[in-house]
Design an enzyme around this catalytic site. Structure first.
Site, mmCIF file in Angstrom:
data_model
loop_
_atom_site.group_PDB
_atom_site.id
_atom_site.type_symbol
_atom_site.label_atom_id
_atom_site.label_comp_id
_atom_site.label_asym_id
_atom_site.label_seq_id
_atom_site.Cartn_x
_atom_site.Cartn_y
_atom_site.Cartn_z
ATOM 1 N N LYS A 95 0.837 -1.209 0.000
ATOM 2 C CA LYS A 95 0.000 0.000 0.000
ATOM 3 C C LYS A 95 0.868 1.254 0.000
ATOM 4 O O LYS A 95 0.586 2.214 -0.715
ATOM 5 C CB LYS A 95 -0.933 -0.018 1.225
ATOM 6 C CG LYS A 95 -2.082 -0.994 1.054
ATOM 7 C CD LYS A 95 -2.822 -1.283 2.343
ATOM 8 C CE LYS A 95 -3.831 -2.414 2.101
ATOM 9 N NZ LYS A 95 -4.409 -2.948 3.333
ATOM 10 N N GLN B 259 -5.420 -1.710 9.457
ATOM 11 C CA GLN B 259 -5.113 -3.029 8.896
ATOM 12 C C GLN B 259 -5.741 -4.125 9.771
ATOM 13 O O GLN B 259 -5.538 -4.151 10.979
ATOM 14 C CB GLN B 259 -3.580 -3.197 8.826
ATOM 15 C CG GLN B 259 -3.123 -4.436 8.109
ATOM 16 C CD GLN B 259 -3.505 -4.460 6.623
ATOM 17 O OE1 GLN B 259 -3.375 -3.481 5.911
ATOM 18 N NE2 GLN B 259 -3.990 -5.594 6.173
ATOM 19 N N ASP C 232 -11.694 2.531 3.700
ATOM 20 C CA ASP C 232 -12.003 1.101 3.581
ATOM 21 C C ASP C 232 -13.511 0.877 3.443
ATOM 22 O O ASP C 232 -13.941 -0.215 3.074
ATOM 23 C CB ASP C 232 -11.495 0.352 4.825
ATOM 24 C CG ASP C 232 -10.322 -0.563 4.486
ATOM 25 O OD1 ASP C 232 -10.123 -0.851 3.292
ATOM 26 O OD2 ASP C 232 -9.617 -0.973 5.433
#
Ligand code: NAP
Length: 283
Positions: free
Chosen positions: A52, A96, A119
């Site tokens: 990422k 995460q 997200d």
């Protein structure tokens, strides 16, 4: 059979984001920023986070990595997220997963400012997606739809079978396919005879987490197969949820693993960060 190349498509998306970012910076705007929070040490998570960071750099997005001890209390973690909510150089916040067992993932996701929730797991963003008014939708499902569209695959009226009903893949993907006027079936571990549904579908999306789950006798000639799975086979090699060797010859289109859905997920994370950035610099 044609391969849906997620790597190449993701590169195109990244390039187009970079062009738009450069234009805005040339107009005097600040650099977009993505914060990635990682709690504890997990080798798979570390590797995803590195990918990422690299992708952000290529798209002209500043990335900030926040590494926290696995023993951190939920309260302190929420304080860290609130700092990022207030940080004017941060447009997107990504936590995460997985989180340590003592932390409630819903509390964490719902602490993220919905504007910065790249997200798309915050209940406000999931609710918006549910009523067809998406702002930031989850990256993997969004990446799958984008990949199909990139290859000009007509979606309206198609029968879609998703295998898996997780909150991060199966459920939001079903909503996105519905928005594209598909007829959607969602299978899960209690579904009897999943092959009945897969054989009757134009598009099959296994998101199960079981190596080579989808076998050729579950797929009709000409089907489109999108493999979400990322698993490690008995030889230690990365493989998907599809028995690729036997399934691919029957398909009109198929995604490889690696190089299919994975790179698209990261590309759509960059796009979500750009969407949040645009909103924040204009507010
Ligand atoms: P998950 O939360 O474990 O969900 C798995 C789903 O599969 C559940 O809904 C489960 O049903 C269903 N399932 C399990 N066994 C089944 C069976 N025998 N028949 C039918 N359905 C079955 O997994 P996830 O987070 O959605 O991830 C799924 C896979 O995608 C994993 O391999 C993961 O690594 C991968 N993934 C890839 C990306 C990417 O960017 N490429 C992103 C996210 C995830 P129940 O609900 O009934 O338990």
């Amino acid at each position: 059979m044609e391969i849906l190349d997620g790597r190449k498509t993701a590169k195109d998306i990244r390039k187009s984001i970079k062009i738009k970012v450069d234009e805005l910076i040339a107009q005097g705007k600040r650099v977009p920023g993505l914060a990635v929070v990682i709690v504890g040490f997990d080798p798979a998570s570390e590797s995803y986070v590195k990918s990422k960071e690299k992708a952000c750099k290529r798209a002209g997005i500043y990335s900030k990595l926040i590494k926290l001890e696995s023993e951190i209390s939920q309260e302190t973690l929420l304080e860290e997220i609130n700092k990022l909510n207030r940080d004017e150089n941060i447009d997107g916040i990504l936590i995460q997963l997985p989180l340590p067992a003592h932390i409630d993932p819903d509390a964490v996701m719902n602490c993220i400012d919905p504007i910065k929730d790249v997200d798309g797991f915050n209940f406000i963003n999931i609710g918006s997606l549910c009523v067809g008014k998406e702002y930031l939708a989850p990256c993997t499902p969004k990446g799958i739809i984008r990949l199909l569209k990139h290859y000009n695959i007509e979606l309206s009226g198609k029968k879609v079978c998703i295998i898996g009903r997780s909150n991060i893949v199966g459920k939001p993907l079903a909503l996105l396919f519905l928005q594209e006027n598909c007829t959607v079936t969602v299978c899960h571990s209690r579904t009897k005879n999943p092959e009945f549904h897969t054989l009757n579908s134009d598009i099959i999306v296994p998101a199960v987490g079981i190596s080579k789950f989808l076998k050729s006798d579950m797929v009709s000639e000409g089907a489109i197969v999108i493999d979400v799975g990322i698993n490690v086979d008995s030889d230690g090699k990365i493989c998907g949820d599809v028995d690729y060797e036997s399934v691919a010859p029957k398909c009109s289109f198929i995604t490889p693993v690696p190089g299919g859905v994975g790179p698209m997920t990261i590309a759509l994370l960059l796009e979500n960060t750009f969407i949040a950035y645009r909103k924040l610099i204009s507010s």
